[in-house]
Each structure stands twice: as C-alpha cells, then as structure tokens.
Design an enzyme around this catalytic site. Sequence first.
Site, PDB file in Angstrom:
ATOM      1  NE  ARG A 167     -10.729  -5.803  -7.313  1.00 54.08           N
ATOM      2  CZ  ARG A 167     -10.009  -5.952  -6.201  1.00 54.08           C
ATOM      3  NH1 ARG A 167      -8.698  -5.972  -6.262  1.00 54.08           N
ATOM      4  NH2 ARG A 167     -10.587  -6.113  -5.031  1.00 54.08           N
ATOM      5  CG  PHE A 199       3.505  -3.954  -8.814  1.00 53.72           C
ATOM      6  CD1 PHE A 199       4.688  -4.446  -8.280  1.00 53.72           C
ATOM      7  CD2 PHE A 199       3.538  -2.752  -9.507  1.00 53.72           C
ATOM      8  CE1 PHE A 199       5.885  -3.735  -8.415  1.00 53.72           C
ATOM      9  CE2 PHE A 199       4.724  -2.045  -9.649  1.00 53.72           C
ATOM     10  CZ  PHE A 199       5.899  -2.537  -9.100  1.00 53.72           C
ATOM     11  CG  ASP A 210      -2.128  -2.042  -6.284  1.00 49.53           C
ATOM     12  OD1 ASP A 210      -1.780  -1.270  -5.368  1.00 49.53           O
ATOM     13  OD2 ASP A 210      -2.942  -2.972  -6.113  1.00 49.53           O
ATOM     14  CB  CYS A 264      -0.724   0.255  -0.124  1.00 44.57           C
ATOM     15  SG  CYS A 264       0.610  -0.882  -0.434  1.00 44.57           S
TER      16      CYS A 264
HETATM   17  N1  SAH Z   1      -3.027  -5.115  -7.655  1.00 42.94           N
HETATM   18  C1  SAH Z   1      -3.215  -6.314  -6.876  1.00 42.94           C
HETATM   19  C2  SAH Z   1      -2.452  -6.284  -5.579  1.00 42.94           C
HETATM   20  C3  SAH Z   1      -0.948  -6.077  -5.724  1.00 42.94           C
HETATM   21  S1  SAH Z   1      -0.016  -6.674  -4.382  1.00 42.94           S
HETATM   22  C4  SAH Z   1      -4.699  -6.565  -6.660  1.00 42.94           C
HETATM   23  O1  SAH Z   1      -5.515  -5.642  -6.844  1.00 42.94           O
HETATM   24  O2  SAH Z   1      -5.067  -7.669  -6.301  1.00 42.94           O
HETATM   25  C5  SAH Z   1       1.602  -6.479  -4.932  1.00 42.94           C
HETATM   26  C6  SAH Z   1       2.097  -7.566  -5.892  1.00 42.94           C
HETATM   27  O3  SAH Z   1       3.349  -7.131  -6.392  1.00 42.94           O
HETATM   28  C7  SAH Z   1       2.357  -8.940  -5.290  1.00 42.94           C
HETATM   29  O4  SAH Z   1       1.632  -9.900  -5.999  1.00 42.94           O
HETATM   30  C8  SAH Z   1       3.868  -9.187  -5.458  1.00 42.94           C
HETATM   31  O5  SAH Z   1       4.171 -10.523  -5.840  1.00 42.94           O
HETATM   32  C9  SAH Z   1       4.192  -8.258  -6.591  1.00 42.94           C
HETATM   33  N2  SAH Z   1       5.552  -7.720  -6.671  1.00 42.94           N
HETATM   34  C10 SAH Z   1       6.302  -7.188  -5.671  1.00 42.94           C
HETATM   35  N3  SAH Z   1       7.447  -6.642  -6.175  1.00 42.94           N
HETATM   36  C11 SAH Z   1       7.395  -6.827  -7.515  1.00 42.94           C
HETATM   37  C12 SAH Z   1       8.248  -6.452  -8.589  1.00 42.94           C
HETATM   38  N4  SAH Z   1       9.370  -5.767  -8.374  1.00 42.94           N
HETATM   39  N5  SAH Z   1       7.868  -6.771  -9.834  1.00 42.94           N
HETATM   40  C13 SAH Z   1       6.723  -7.469 -10.067  1.00 42.94           C
HETATM   41  N6  SAH Z   1       5.865  -7.817  -9.093  1.00 42.94           N
HETATM   42  C14 SAH Z   1       6.199  -7.512  -7.837  1.00 42.94           C
END
Ligand code: SAH
Length: 398
Positions: A214, A230, A302, A342
């Site tokens: 970040r 995401f 992510d 991850c």
């Molecule tokens: N980048 C974030 C963590 C991401 S966790 C941070 O730094 O806090 C992954 C996220 O992807 C979750 O919130 C989940 O709801 C979302 N997600 C999973 N599959 C998805 C998709 N196909 N499209 C959009 N969001 C998705």
Amino acid sequence: MADTATVVLKKGKDRAVRRRHPWIFSGAIARTEGTPESGDTVVVKDPDGQILGRGAYSPSSQIRVRMWTFDEKTPVDDALMHARLEEAVGLRRRLVLSHDTNCARLVFAEGDFLPGLVCDLYADTLVVQCQSAGAERWRDVVVSHLQKLTNAARVYERSDAEVRKLEGLPQRAGLLAGAAIDGLVAVKENGVSFLVDVEKGHKTGFYLDQRDSRARVRSLSSGQRVLNCFSYTGGFAVAALVGGAREAFSVDTSMSALELAERNVAQNGVDESKHTALKGDVFDVLRGMKDDGEIFDVIILDPPKFAPSAAHVDKAARGYKDLALRALSILSPGGVLVNFSCSGAIDREMFLRITQMAAAESGRSVRLLGHLGHPPDHPVPTSFPEGEYLKGLVSLAS
Ligand code: SAH
C-alpha cells in the site's frame, strides 16, 4: 503437559527436520510410541533414536507434527511460549509499530516458531487465530502472555479459518478477554486511518500483509487515475488517494466491503468524489471498461487465492494471466500494473513467468520496476519457503 509420546521418523525422513523445516507429514513417520492426543507435545526422534526436537501432534492432519523446538533439551512449556511471544512482539515494536502504525501481525505462525498461531494487533484489540491442534492446546497460555506483553484492552478470537477443519477442530469466534468490541476498530497504518471489522472481516479483519505494498502504491499515485481491483475495504484506493491520486476506483463483489471502503476514504479527509466504488466481478468489469474505452494509469490486481493447492495451479495460472492481460489492455502508456498472487502453490518465479506471458501477449513493452511481498511482521524462515505466500510485481507498460 508431559511429552511422553514419541514419534520416530522413517529412514531419510529426518533430513527436513534437521534443516529446521517445521512440518512432519504422516508419511514420514515410521511409528508412534504412546497414544498422543490432538495438541499433545511429542518427542521426535530419528530412526537411530536421536532426539530431533519436540512438536505438537495432530492426529487428523496430514501434517501430523508441527515442531515447537529443534533443540533436544528445550521443554515445551509456559516459559517457551513466553519467550517466543516476547521475541515476536519485540520484533514488531522494533520494525513495524510506531506513532503512525498501530496495527501489525504480532505472531506469524511458523514465521515466529509458533506453528499455526496467528495474533494480530489492531490498536488496543488483539485478535487470535489458532490454525493447528498445537496452537489450540496453548491458546489460553498464549492469550494470557500476550495480554501482559501488549496491554491490549481486549482479546478476540477468530478461530474460524477453513484450515481448522483439516485439524479436526471446530469453528469458533468470540471475545476471550476484556471489554466487548463496539463496532469497528479504528487503526492507523503509516498515518492512514482504516476501520477494521474484527468480528466479521476477512482473516482477522484486515490485510496487514499488504502494508508495504500500500505504501508503494501511495508513492506511485500522485496525479494518477487508479483502478483497485479486488478492493476489499479499499486499502489500495485509500493509499492511492492519500498519495494524491486524481481519481480512484474500487472494484469488488462484496457490497459490505465496498461500503467500508467508502467509509475508509472519508476517514482520511480525501475528497469523496474522487472515489468510485463499483460492485462487480473484476473479470467482467475489466472487459466492460475496455469496451467503454476507459484508461487508467495505475491498476492493482489483488485477487483472492486462486490456487488453494498444487492441484489448482494450472487453472490459477490462467486466471492470473487473464487478469494481467485485461489490465494491460486498459493501462495508459507509461502506466503501472501492480499484480499479486497470494497462492502458496505458485512461487515467485512462476508468478513472474505468468506476468511475462501476459506482457508478451499484450504486445506491449513491459519493464519490471520491482517486487513486492510480505512486510517484516510476516517473517519467513529460510527453512520454510512455504511461508512466503504473497508475491507482487510492479511493472511499467510502455
Ligand atoms: N486488496 C485488498 C484485499 C483483497 S481480498 C486489501 O488490500 O485489503 C480479495 C477480495 O476480492 C475480497 O474482498 C473478495 O470479495 C473479492 N473478490 C473475490 N472474487 C472477486 C471477483 N471475481 N470480482 C471482484 N471481487 C472479487
């Protein structure tokens, strides 16, 4: 907790333990002397009877023993737990916690020689997650030591991770000590404020592992149009906006995550009109944006873990490549792609290859600006490369 039971390894299967790898798989065990129960401490011996250390026994897991110590003489007791926890907390105080950052992973399981135990600090709230039979056994001792070491106002348990099923442990969450949580917990990370849902959020509430990433996004974002895919609760979008982004978009399928993302933007005194929360599937949103001629200067990818195990690697690789390719198709000339995996089953080299393939297919010149990964509150023992689950790349597309 007498460690009367003994696990004797098969010939040749003692090598990994001697190199301090903390896991002993069921197939490496020649015989078990005594009848250890879930979480009991066992002595681990090589076929010649030499003691290699002590670990926690987990009868229903393929990972049958997780090593607490590789020292022949060290008993597994209250004092060992205290010493490990004191060192772990001291490391975070030295390397992460500061006036500007009051949230950190205090204990990173195998990374702190406490297999299966995760403890996160969010301001004055401690969150504990026991992921293994051994961690479960020592939970109360750990909580009592951590309370004294941190002076936290409360301890909340989030032992509701899927991995517990493999250990034959039930799902459990709730307050363990101190005053009840009143809604969301407010934390600071590098001077940026976030609200964390400790009770219902992902993991223990927040992706602490992306702190350094970040910060990197923040430093890349001045004047830029940023797409955070995401997004969860908007971590990267908030970082970008605090770093001076002209505009930031957060995309996620979870409405509750997006609502919290909007609150997190507002928390930091950023002009809220600069942030747009988009509910949708990232794969579809990226395609739609391409059709609409949208262009971004920084794109963050992510996603959740695409490969939960080695069996899913091929499919996961296609997913990561497809995402990178779609992002590259809407990235401005000179734009920056920040993509992550991850998945423990995909190592750094493979993730780089996947990204190279996407770059080649995009027909653009892509240069690597850097690697991203765990911050120092997620230490990875050199003997335990599996601990490095998070890999990120920063790439410049001409
Ligand atoms: N980048 C974030 C963590 C991401 S966790 C941070 O730094 O806090 C992954 C996220 O992807 C979750 O919130 C989940 O709801 C979302 N997600 C999973 N599959 C998805 C998709 N196909 N499209 C959009 N969001 C998705």
